[in-house]
Design a protein around this motif. Structure first.
Motif, mmCIF file in Angstrom:
data_model
loop_
_atom_site.group_PDB
_atom_site.id
_atom_site.type_symbol
_atom_site.label_atom_id
_atom_site.label_comp_id
_atom_site.label_asym_id
_atom_site.label_seq_id
_atom_site.Cartn_x
_atom_site.Cartn_y
_atom_site.Cartn_z
ATOM 1 N N SER A 112 66.434 51.427 55.514
ATOM 2 C CA SER A 112 66.572 52.567 56.493
ATOM 3 C C SER A 112 65.067 52.933 56.776
ATOM 4 O O SER A 112 64.238 53.264 55.850
ATOM 5 N N GLY A 113 64.547 53.325 58.004
ATOM 6 C CA GLY A 113 63.404 54.001 58.414
ATOM 7 C C GLY A 113 62.241 53.197 58.283
ATOM 8 O O GLY A 113 61.711 52.619 57.111
ATOM 9 N N GLU A 114 61.651 52.861 59.562
ATOM 10 C CA GLU A 114 60.294 51.996 59.521
ATOM 11 C C GLU A 114 59.112 53.175 59.020
ATOM 12 O O GLU A 114 58.203 52.567 58.545
ATOM 13 N N GLY A 115 59.316 54.404 59.479
ATOM 14 C CA GLY A 115 58.282 55.412 58.717
ATOM 15 C C GLY A 115 58.097 55.307 57.358
ATOM 16 O O GLY A 115 57.248 54.658 56.892
ATOM 17 N N THR A 116 58.632 56.379 56.616
ATOM 18 C CA THR A 116 58.434 56.648 55.466
ATOM 19 C C THR A 116 59.377 55.621 54.614
ATOM 20 O O THR A 116 59.075 54.802 53.691
ATOM 21 N N GLY A 117 60.507 55.325 55.145
ATOM 22 C CA GLY A 117 61.480 54.183 54.557
ATOM 23 C C GLY A 117 61.952 54.425 53.480
ATOM 24 O O GLY A 117 61.565 55.331 52.334
ATOM 25 N N SER A 118 63.278 53.609 53.128
ATOM 26 C CA SER A 118 63.841 53.521 52.025
ATOM 27 C C SER A 118 64.682 52.206 51.851
ATOM 28 O O SER A 118 64.695 51.554 52.968
ATOM 29 N N TYR A 119 64.991 51.702 51.028
ATOM 30 C CA TYR A 119 66.119 50.755 50.470
ATOM 31 C C TYR A 119 66.989 50.804 49.740
ATOM 32 O O TYR A 119 66.564 51.653 48.528
ATOM 33 N N GLY A 120 68.186 50.187 49.730
ATOM 34 C CA GLY A 120 69.178 50.314 48.842
ATOM 35 C C GLY A 120 69.817 49.197 48.470
ATOM 36 O O GLY A 120 69.733 48.257 49.049
ATOM 37 N N VAL A 121 70.283 49.223 47.155
ATOM 38 C CA VAL A 121 70.911 47.720 46.553
ATOM 39 C C VAL A 121 71.869 48.408 45.501
ATOM 40 O O VAL A 121 71.822 49.432 44.957
ATOM 41 N N GLY A 122 72.960 47.777 45.730
ATOM 42 C CA GLY A 122 74.341 47.872 44.830
ATOM 43 C C GLY A 122 75.583 47.019 45.266
ATOM 44 O O GLY A 122 75.116 45.954 45.473
#
Length: 170
Positions: free
Chosen positions: A74-84
């Motif tokens: 999510s989010g090109e700016g600061t952004g994040s990623y998730g895994v689960g």
């Protein structure tokens, strides 16, 4: 990581509905289910999502059939990623439990959506305090949210880009 910092991170990532708690305000009341609607079965919910990607405004989440793996960004700016992992439960609930990573740290979050059906329309709401809305209609409408749920993996490439971006030192 302190509880407040974790909640703040989750609010920034937009992956939980604890923002009201973090801001010290009362959560909104949940809306009532659509009249005469019934919950989807776990199998019905599974069929909606398995091996599909839900494309979001600024990111995507992939619901793999193999191992019920979940990957998102999510989010090109600061952004994040998730895994689960993702899972379905009766009555009609989709959930994904993921660790979300951002520049400020990481946090585990469980996000759930309930699904109900009335006639040819499937309704959805984010738990616990979301509002019910028409998610999938038949015949399909161009503005159905389900039109953003596509067969195949359209999230892993963005997930990998975000993971590399966040691992780089500035």
């Amino acid at each position: 990581m302190t509880v407040f910092r974790t909640l703040l991170l989750l609010c920034v990532l937009g992956v939980t509905s604890t923002c009201a708690f973090a801001a010290n305000t009362a959560p909104n009341k949940a809306s009532k289910p659509p009249a005469k609607s019934v919950p989807l079965t776990a199998e019905d919910v599974f069929q909606l999502y398995y091996n599909r990607t839900w494309i979001w405004k600024d990111g995507a989440g992939y619901f793999a059939a193999k191992g019920r793996d979940f990957k998102a960004w999510s989010g090109e700016g600061t952004g994040s990623y998730g895994v689960g992992r993702w899972f379905v439960t009766d009555p009609g609930k989709l959930c994904f439990r993921a660790t979300w990573y951002a520049k400020t740290g990481n946090a585990l979050a469980v996000t759930c959506f309930s699904h109900r059906k009335r006639g040819n329309t499937i309704f959805q709401k984010r738990e616990p305090n979301g509002d019910w809305y028409a998610f999938k209609t038949s015949p399909a409408s161009a503005d159905d949210e389900y039109s953003k749920v596509r067969p195949g993996d359209y999230a892993t490439a963005g997930y990998n880009r975000m993971r590399i971006k966040l691992s780089q030192k500035k």
